[in-house]
Design an enzyme around this catalytic site. Sequence first.
Site, PDB file in Angstrom:
ATOM      1  N   CYS A  54      10.211   4.111  22.223  1.00 52.12           N
ATOM      2  CA  CYS A  54      10.617   5.390  21.218  1.00 52.12           C
ATOM      3  C   CYS A  54       9.685   6.381  21.623  1.00 52.12           C
ATOM      4  CB  CYS A  54      10.358   4.767  19.682  1.00 52.12           C
ATOM      5  SG  CYS A  54       8.612   4.537  19.059  1.00 52.12           S
ATOM      6  N   HIS A  86      -3.799 -13.629  26.377  1.00 50.05           N
ATOM      7  CA  HIS A  86      -4.531 -14.106  25.241  1.00 50.05           C
ATOM      8  C   HIS A  86      -3.713 -14.090  23.838  1.00 50.05           C
ATOM      9  CE1 HIS A  86      -8.874 -12.820  26.782  1.00 50.05           C
ATOM     10  NE2 HIS A  86      -8.204 -13.305  27.692  1.00 50.05           N
TER      11      HIS A  86
HETATM   12  C1  RB5 Z   1      11.733   9.931  16.994  1.00 48.61           C
HETATM   13  O1  RB5 Z   1      11.624  11.278  16.967  1.00 48.61           O
HETATM   14  C2  RB5 Z   1      10.140   9.327  17.151  1.00 48.61           C
HETATM   15  O2  RB5 Z   1       9.818   9.637  15.794  1.00 48.61           O
HETATM   16  C3  RB5 Z   1      10.330   8.021  17.330  1.00 48.61           C
HETATM   17  O3  RB5 Z   1      10.949   7.894  18.570  1.00 48.61           O
HETATM   18  C4  RB5 Z   1       9.015   7.322  17.437  1.00 48.61           C
HETATM   19  O4  RB5 Z   1       8.183   7.844  18.027  1.00 48.61           O
HETATM   20  C5  RB5 Z   1       8.545   6.535  16.139  1.00 48.61           C
HETATM   21  O5  RB5 Z   1       7.428   5.939  16.301  1.00 48.61           O
END
Ligand code: RB5
Length: 148
Positions: A66, A99
Amino acid sequence: MKVAVGFDHGGYNLKEIICEVIKASGNEVVDKGAYRLDADDDYPDFALKVAEEVSSCNVSKGIIVCGSGVGASIAANKIKGVRASVCHDLYSAQQGVEHDDMNVLCLGGRIIDEPNASMLVKAFLSARFSGEDRHLRRLNKINEVDHQ
Ligand code: RB5
């Protein structure tokens, strides 16, 4: 080894290189999306799909990307048997498996570039849990909570 992958819009920029690295190292990609860049998609949708694949032993490991890796890690760790962490350094990506038996690597597409993502994925995929007594003892303490 089968490796499930998931990417939201914050991590989509690393999808191609990560899938290439997985295949080039002789492993199989199980693609849980996204299948196109969508600025309105939500990381739990992909993180939970990857985590379910790991939890049900359909795949050996998972990689979720993400924007920061944080949301993916929080979501994935809700699923039983999943040990996910954000690792943006080589030591953690390798030692987390050796680990801690980490089975899901979370990365931030807004934090690391392609060469670093490639290095971290290679380290994560090639590392194996040591099985040493002290590590098993610690994992068992976590598993006790998992089974409550
Ligand atoms: C999306 O904009 C962002 O919030 C997500 O990809 C991530 O970074 C969340 O932890």
